[in-house]
Design a protein around this motif. Structure first.
Motif, PDB file in Angstrom:
ATOM      1  N   GLN A  65      31.635  45.096  22.613  1.00  0.00           N
ATOM      2  CA  GLN A  65      32.026  45.127  24.027  1.00  0.00           C
ATOM      3  C   GLN A  65      33.406  45.761  24.196  1.00  0.00           C
ATOM      4  OE1 GLN A  65      31.973  41.122  25.524  1.00  0.00           O
ATOM      5  NE2 GLN A  65      29.751  40.982  25.598  1.00  0.00           N
ATOM      6  N   LEU A  66      34.287  45.454  23.260  1.00  0.00           N
ATOM      7  CA  LEU A  66      35.678  45.881  23.368  1.00  0.00           C
ATOM      8  C   LEU A  66      35.826  47.390  23.269  1.00  0.00           C
ATOM      9  CD1 LEU A  66      38.718  45.301  23.380  1.00  0.00           C
ATOM     10  CD2 LEU A  66      38.586  44.914  20.920  1.00  0.00           C
ATOM     11  N   LEU A  67      35.048  48.036  22.430  1.00  0.00           N
ATOM     12  CA  LEU A  67      35.254  49.459  22.184  1.00  0.00           C
ATOM     13  C   LEU A  67      35.141  50.271  23.474  1.00  0.00           C
ATOM     14  CD1 LEU A  67      35.940  51.483  19.984  1.00  0.00           C
ATOM     15  CD2 LEU A  67      33.499  51.889  19.702  1.00  0.00           C
ATOM     16  N   ASP A  68      34.130  49.978  24.278  1.00  0.00           N
ATOM     17  CA  ASP A  68      33.981  50.716  25.534  1.00  0.00           C
ATOM     18  C   ASP A  68      35.170  50.467  26.459  1.00  0.00           C
ATOM     19  OD1 ASP A  68      31.773  52.295  25.288  1.00  0.00           O
ATOM     20  OD2 ASP A  68      30.369  50.800  26.034  1.00  0.00           O
ATOM     21  N   THR A  69      35.600  49.204  26.544  1.00  0.00           N
ATOM     22  CA  THR A  69      36.765  48.868  27.369  1.00  0.00           C
ATOM     23  C   THR A  69      37.981  49.655  26.905  1.00  0.00           C
ATOM     24  OG1 THR A  69      35.911  46.635  27.715  1.00  0.00           O
ATOM     25  CG2 THR A  69      38.249  46.961  28.139  1.00  0.00           C
ATOM     26  N   LEU A  71      38.086  52.543  25.193  1.00  0.00           N
ATOM     27  CA  LEU A  71      37.997  54.003  25.270  1.00  0.00           C
ATOM     28  C   LEU A  71      37.922  54.535  26.696  1.00  0.00           C
ATOM     29  CD1 LEU A  71      35.555  54.819  22.323  1.00  0.00           C
ATOM     30  CD2 LEU A  71      38.051  54.739  22.318  1.00  0.00           C
ATOM     31  N   ASP A  72      37.489  53.706  27.631  1.00  0.00           N
ATOM     32  CA  ASP A  72      37.287  54.188  29.001  1.00  0.00           C
ATOM     33  C   ASP A  72      38.536  54.831  29.622  1.00  0.00           C
ATOM     34  OD1 ASP A  72      34.594  53.684  29.105  1.00  0.00           O
ATOM     35  OD2 ASP A  72      34.766  51.781  30.180  1.00  0.00           O
ATOM     36  N   PRO A  73      39.748  54.269  29.444  1.00  0.00           N
ATOM     37  CA  PRO A  73      40.916  54.914  30.060  1.00  0.00           C
ATOM     38  C   PRO A  73      41.146  56.339  29.573  1.00  0.00           C
ATOM     39  CG  PRO A  73      41.439  52.658  29.468  1.00  0.00           C
ATOM     40  CD  PRO A  73      40.100  52.961  28.847  1.00  0.00           C
ATOM     41  N   LEU A  74      40.889  56.602  28.289  1.00  0.00           N
ATOM     42  CA  LEU A  74      41.073  57.951  27.762  1.00  0.00           C
ATOM     43  C   LEU A  74      39.928  58.867  28.201  1.00  0.00           C
ATOM     44  CD1 LEU A  74      42.818  59.825  26.102  1.00  0.00           C
ATOM     45  CD2 LEU A  74      41.670  59.003  24.027  1.00  0.00           C
ATOM     46  N   ARG A  75      38.723  58.313  28.261  1.00  0.00           N
ATOM     47  CA  ARG A  75      37.587  59.109  28.736  1.00  0.00           C
ATOM     48  C   ARG A  75      37.839  59.662  30.137  1.00  0.00           C
ATOM     49  NH1 ARG A  75      33.764  54.560  26.807  1.00  0.00           N
ATOM     50  NH2 ARG A  75      33.009  55.286  24.783  1.00  0.00           N
ATOM     51  N   ALA A  76      38.582  58.922  30.948  1.00  0.00           N
ATOM     52  CA  ALA A  76      38.788  59.293  32.347  1.00  0.00           C
ATOM     53  C   ALA A  76      39.773  60.446  32.531  1.00  0.00           C
ATOM     54  CB  ALA A  76      39.257  58.075  33.141  1.00  0.00           C
ATOM     55  N   ILE A 123      35.788  53.588  14.635  1.00  0.00           N
ATOM     56  CA  ILE A 123      37.098  54.227  14.697  1.00  0.00           C
ATOM     57  C   ILE A 123      37.034  55.640  14.116  1.00  0.00           C
ATOM     58  CG2 ILE A 123      39.436  54.144  13.731  1.00  0.00           C
ATOM     59  CD1 ILE A 123      39.226  51.075  14.031  1.00  0.00           C
ATOM     60  N   GLU A 124      36.333  55.780  12.996  1.00  0.00           N
ATOM     61  CA  GLU A 124      36.224  57.089  12.359  1.00  0.00           C
ATOM     62  C   GLU A 124      35.236  57.994  13.090  1.00  0.00           C
ATOM     63  OE1 GLU A 124      35.203  56.144   8.356  1.00  0.00           O
ATOM     64  OE2 GLU A 124      37.275  55.665   7.775  1.00  0.00           O
ATOM     65  N   GLY A 125      34.393  57.412  13.938  1.00  0.00           N
ATOM     66  CA  GLY A 125      33.400  58.186  14.666  1.00  0.00           C
ATOM     67  C   GLY A 125      33.763  58.351  16.121  1.00  0.00           C
ATOM     68  N   GLU A 126      33.326  57.401  16.953  1.00  0.00           N
ATOM     69  CA  GLU A 126      33.455  57.530  18.402  1.00  0.00           C
ATOM     70  C   GLU A 126      34.900  57.653  18.863  1.00  0.00           C
ATOM     71  OE1 GLU A 126      31.751  55.265  22.430  1.00  0.00           O
ATOM     72  OE2 GLU A 126      31.444  54.392  20.439  1.00  0.00           O
TER      73      GLU A 126
END
Length: 201
Positions: A65-69, A71-76, A123-126
């Motif tokens: 659950q945490l990974l999406d939370t 990464l979302d700020p950088l995705r934006a 971490i090494e992937g997404e």
């Protein structure tokens, strides 16, 4: 195909994960126990084990659950936007994340400090793929003379360090500032000044 959870099962799963977030963020993975999680959740240990077979399974569910939370700020960050405004919006989103999700920030930090045994692939992937993509955008803005030239990945690292600090070291920040201060408001003003000057071509 697994049957969908009933409303009670869904509620209990969420209660367990919420309790586990409290325990893992304060005790770390090694210090946390199923007994502690069950006590905070208000459930018996056998009841908890009905939903999650192990401490590792609970921890893995939280990290997923945490990974999406995280990464979302950088995705934006929008490559078509105005560069300084886009970077400053990212800084603001990361600072807001530290303010609103301090337990999640500490959970992530604890996992990294332990060598990321349960997150290494992500971490090494997404995460790395996303950083590489956004670093390329930053490099393009630098090459076009829209922001000052610097190492783009280290620029991202510095934003992580200067925003997540306020969640991971909250007790220290508040102790040093003393009463009557709003750490996140003051940090927002400081970071805005720091990065707008740093990024100026």
């Amino acid at each position: 195909m697994p049957r969908p959870k009933t409303r009670i099962q869904q509620k209990n799963s969420e209660t367990i994960l919420e309790a586990a977030l409290d325990v893992f963020s304060s005790q770390g993975f090694r210090g946390a126990t199923l007994d502690q999680i069950a006590e905070v959740a208000g459930l018996s240990k056998p009841n908890l084990l009905y939903y999650f077979p192990s401490k590792e399974a609970i921890h893995q569910a939280l990290l997923a659950q945490l990974l999406d939370t995280w990464l979302d700020p950088l995705r934006a960050m929008n490559p078509q936007g105005e560069p300084v405004a886009e970077i400053m919006a990212y800084v603001r989103r990361k600072l807001d994340l530290s303010r609103d999700y301090p337990r999640e920030s500490r959970l992530f930090a604890n996992e990294i400090l332990q060598g990321a045994p349960r997150m290494q692939a992500a971490i090494e992937g997404e995460l790395k793929d996303l950083v590489d993509d956004k670093a390329a955008i930053l490099q393009t803005w630098m090459d076009e003379g829209k922001i000052a030239r610097m190492q783009p990945v280290h620029l991202i690292f510095s934003i992580w360090a200067l925003t997540q600090h306020y969640a991971d070291f909250d007790m220290q920040v508040r102790a040093v500032l003393g009463a009557g201060h709003d750490p996140f408001a003051e940090a927002g003003d400081f970071l805005n000044t720091l990065y707008t000057r740093l990024l100026r071509p």
